[in-house]
Design an enzyme around this catalytic site. Sequence first.
Site, PDB file in Angstrom:
ATOM      1  N   HIS A 122       0.814  -1.228   0.000  1.00 29.09           N
ATOM      2  CA  HIS A 122       0.000   0.000   0.000  1.00 29.09           C
ATOM      3  C   HIS A 122       0.846   1.276   0.000  1.00 29.09           C
ATOM      4  CE1 HIS A 122      -3.715  -2.128   0.384  1.00 29.09           C
ATOM      5  NE2 HIS A 122      -3.437  -2.619   1.578  1.00 29.09           N
ATOM      6  N   ASP A 159      -2.858 -10.580  -2.317  1.00 21.85           N
ATOM      7  CA  ASP A 159      -3.451 -10.033  -1.095  1.00 21.85           C
ATOM      8  C   ASP A 159      -4.903  -9.663  -1.384  1.00 21.85           C
ATOM      9  OD1 ASP A 159      -2.255  -8.572   1.659  1.00 21.85           O
ATOM     10  OD2 ASP A 159      -4.078  -7.659   0.880  1.00 21.85           O
ATOM     11  N   HIS A 161      -6.504  -7.175  -0.449  1.00 27.71           N
ATOM     12  CA  HIS A 161      -6.608  -5.736  -0.694  1.00 27.71           C
ATOM     13  C   HIS A 161      -5.738  -5.358  -1.883  1.00 27.71           C
ATOM     14  CE1 HIS A 161      -7.327  -6.291   3.694  1.00 27.71           C
ATOM     15  NE2 HIS A 161      -8.312  -5.435   3.460  1.00 27.71           N
ATOM     16  N   ASP A 246      -4.805 -12.679   3.559  1.00 24.02           N
ATOM     17  CA  ASP A 246      -6.050 -12.204   4.135  1.00 24.02           C
ATOM     18  C   ASP A 246      -7.267 -12.496   3.264  1.00 24.02           C
ATOM     19  OD1 ASP A 246      -4.839 -10.442   2.400  1.00 24.02           O
ATOM     20  OD2 ASP A 246      -4.941  -8.718   3.743  1.00 24.02           O
TER      21      ASP A 246
END
Length: 333
Positions: A122, A159, A161, A246
């Site tokens: 991120h 991931d 996200h 995740d």
Amino acid sequence: MGLYLAHPSSLEHDTGAHPENAGRLRAVEAALDGAGWPGLRRVEAPAATPEQLGRVHSDGHIRAIEEISSRGGGMIDVDTVVSERSFEAALHAAGGAAHGTERLLAGDDRFAFCGLRPPGHHAEASRAMGFCLFNNIAVAAAHALAEGAVERVLILDWDVHHGNGTEAIFADSDRVLYSSIHQWPLYPGTGSADYAGEAEGEGYTVNLPVPPGSGSTEFLSLVQHVVAPIARAFRPGLIAISAGYDAHRDDPLADCRVETEGYADMAATMREEAAKLDAPLLVCLEGGYDRPALAASVLATIEALGSEREAPAAPTEPARPYIERQRQRWPVG
């Protein structure tokens, strides 16, 4: 054999009761210890150099992380915590990824797993966010390109996200192909299937958003029927995986349903593609917040990367919309 990059400072990035905490790495390493560190050699991760960091991050950003750590830490935003030792940990997380890349491209090891934190995907060029301070996988990819070791790098981000930072850093590059499988809608709100990059990098961003409830079949189908054929056409000299766990069915921060074995199947698929391309595999730990699921999934990933197990065939149906979308540029399907 494979490499496992680690450094004590990863455990000293103190986030308190935050979901991204040192207990994650302790759980991972306990699982690997119980399995006898299968096919792994532990390597201490060095700190990233200013030159390595400066290829993807602004000087102001690097100084800001150093300064907030030197003051004892604090909150960068509602999600992102810095402590007194966080700058050191972030330096070694990024430096470990770069060093792992060097070792892979110079030697006989076929994969490296970076068991380091904080995570990175991120982090943008001038902004820390989403638990991330420096973008570890971007530092590694930029280092491989700058040193002339490879001409092209493929980054697969599984991931749950979207890796907004990695996408933004390489948005205008045709030397890094970034592909992300992520839940949509979800934080950070980026990763539209319609976005394909900018300028010379147009077409080199391949976003594969999936709805809540998507599981191993959907993720593996996208890896096998979209990412793998694009990799064969792109012909990277290095394949890098932003390995967040995740999307696991037990993870508390999202709503996907990938099983532990699903991560092994995706890893085996990418191992097979890397072998066809004679390209090593770098894996950087990202998310994953249920400790037993994280530990089991990392172990399954490493065992798949170090074995000859074949990934099962995945149906094309979940990937079909993306196959049609990518056929104009890449020979997928």
